[in-house]
Design an enzyme around this catalytic site. Structure first.
Site, mmCIF file in Angstrom:
data_model
loop_
_atom_site.group_PDB
_atom_site.id
_atom_site.type_symbol
_atom_site.label_atom_id
_atom_site.label_comp_id
_atom_site.label_asym_id
_atom_site.label_seq_id
_atom_site.Cartn_x
_atom_site.Cartn_y
_atom_site.Cartn_z
ATOM 1 N N SER A 106 -6.714 5.886 9.125
ATOM 2 C CA SER A 106 -8.047 5.492 8.675
ATOM 3 C C SER A 106 -9.021 6.666 8.672
ATOM 4 C CB SER A 106 -8.593 4.391 9.590
ATOM 5 O OG SER A 106 -9.956 4.131 9.327
ATOM 6 N N TYR A 130 -12.702 6.007 2.691
ATOM 7 C CA TYR A 130 -13.953 5.423 2.230
ATOM 8 C C TYR A 130 -14.733 6.535 1.523
ATOM 9 C CZ TYR A 130 -13.325 1.494 5.509
ATOM 10 O OH TYR A 130 -12.859 0.396 6.180
ATOM 11 N N THR A 156 -10.075 2.301 -0.067
ATOM 12 C CA THR A 156 -10.550 0.954 0.258
ATOM 13 C C THR A 156 -11.740 0.623 -0.639
ATOM 14 O OG1 THR A 156 -9.764 1.031 2.536
ATOM 15 C CG2 THR A 156 -11.560 -0.490 2.053
ATOM 16 N N LYS A 219 -6.893 -0.428 -2.286
ATOM 17 C CA LYS A 219 -6.799 -1.467 -1.256
ATOM 18 C C LYS A 219 -8.011 -2.398 -1.348
ATOM 19 C CE LYS A 219 -6.522 -1.971 3.811
ATOM 20 N NZ LYS A 219 -7.766 -2.734 4.053
ATOM 21 N N HIS A 243 -9.343 -7.395 3.821
ATOM 22 C CA HIS A 243 -9.853 -6.626 4.964
ATOM 23 C C HIS A 243 -9.736 -7.427 6.266
ATOM 24 C CE1 HIS A 243 -12.113 -2.721 5.259
ATOM 25 N NE2 HIS A 243 -12.218 -3.129 6.509
#
Length: 348
Positions: A106, A130, A156, A219, A243
């Site tokens: 992440s 992100y 994402t 995603k 999510h």
């Protein structure tokens, strides 16, 4: 206590993690309906087993983006692994390498990309991104990940703003002082995620493609319309995901959205899924409905909370054994034999 199934690890984590950490990991948005439906939706799917098949040898291996993994379960991107175990994402990466599966690291890791890479240099690692208001920060992360040998970029798409997670608000959730978001140059209010760029559009896929040679996976897709747009914009994969129910409450369960996404892409890109996987039979149901692989989020954190790298390996081994047994019991000797003929959707 013998750890027999994933709910045993969940019970352990709930008992022993600090309340603020448990609440953060378990939280869903608003009333948590989508979070809970992610699990309940699997109960509406029934098997149609095939008898008298030779299942004396069951091969559970598969490939994602051309790389073989030991079975079709990877580790989804989740943040702040040091809340669960002191070594954080380094333990996660090591467990994935030992189990020969994919770990999606992440953006909001509490270890650097360099530390994660060094912890598991032979592991299959993808990097979840992100896009921030400061595009230079995102650009730097993408280039670092590629240079360190991460093999795909996972964008994402479902967080233009952070969903309302009531427990975190009540707890005033913040990372403890000794933990940092190691891959970001500046700190910000975790609950507000105020550096996220809400202006991101499909055209930014082209921007990412200009930065990297890595395959790009999207995603957060839940509809056929968005699946078609993803294919049109040249992505290599789609993760069907809500999510973990942490963003838009009342969105569909991931498994319920899977079929229309699979039908829309018609095999042009690989389709994966996260959300609600708790048993090996859940993995089998997702593959029967068209997923190439599934990813686990909260169960990976429960494993870390239990015994770090060793606990996460235990979680993956249980899923592996349950998946192999479920395949044998429905009459499949290899992953290639899994198809929609094996399931029916029941109304409960």
């Amino acid at each position: 206590m013998a750890m027999v199934c994933l709910s045993d690890f969940e019970a352990y984590a709930k008992k022993y993690l600090p309340k603020i950490a448990w609440d953060y990991f378990s939280a869903g948005a608003d009333d948590c309906n989508t979070r809970d439906e992610n699990i309940l939706a699997y109960k509406r799917i029934r098997f149609r087993p095939c008898m008298l098949r030779d299942v004396s040898m069951v091969d559970i291996r598969t490939k994602i983006l051309g790389t073989e993994i030991s079975f079709p379960v990877g580790i989804a991107p989740t943040g702040f692994h040091q809340l669960a175990w002191p070594d954080g994402e380094k333990s996660t990466a090591r467990a994935a390498q030992v189990m020969n599966t994919c770990y999606i690291a992440s953006t909001y890791a509490t270890c650097t990309l360099e530390e994660i890479s060094a912890a598991a240099p032979r592991g299959l690692r993808w990097f979840q991104l992100y896009i921030h208001r400061n595009r230079a920060t995102s650009q730097q992360l993408v280039r670092r990940a590629e240079a360190l040998g991460f093999q795909a970029l996972v964008l994402t798409t479902d967080v233009p703003y952070t969903g309302k997670r009531r427990a975190d608000i009540r707890n005033g959730f913040r990372l403890p002082p000794h933990m940092k978001l190691k891959n970001l140059e500046q700190e910000f209010e975790v609950c507000k995620m105020c550096l996220l760029d809400p202006s991101v559009t499909w055209n930014d896929i082209y921007w990412l493609q200009s930065l990297t040679h890595l395959p790009i996976i999207i995603k957060g897709i839940l509809t056929k319309e968005d699946a078609e747009l993803a294919v049109r914009h040249g992505v290599q994969g789609i993760i069907v995901s809500n999510h973990g129910g942490r963003q838009l409450d009342e969105a569909p369960a991931s498994i319920d959205a899977l079929v229309e996404v699979v039908e829309a892409v018609q095999g042009r890109v690989e389709v994966y899924l996260d959300g609600g996987i708790r048993k090996g039979s859940d993995v089998l149901k997702a593959l029967a409905l068209g997923a190439k692989c599934v990813f686990i989020g909260r169960p990976a954190l429960w494993g870390l909370a239990y015994k770090g790298e060793e606990g996460l390996q235990d979680v993956l081994r249980i899923l592996q054994d349950e998946f192999r047994l479920s395949m044998a019991l429905v009459g499949c000797a290899s992953v290639s034999e899994i198809g929609q003929h094996l399931v029916q959707v029941s109304k409960l």
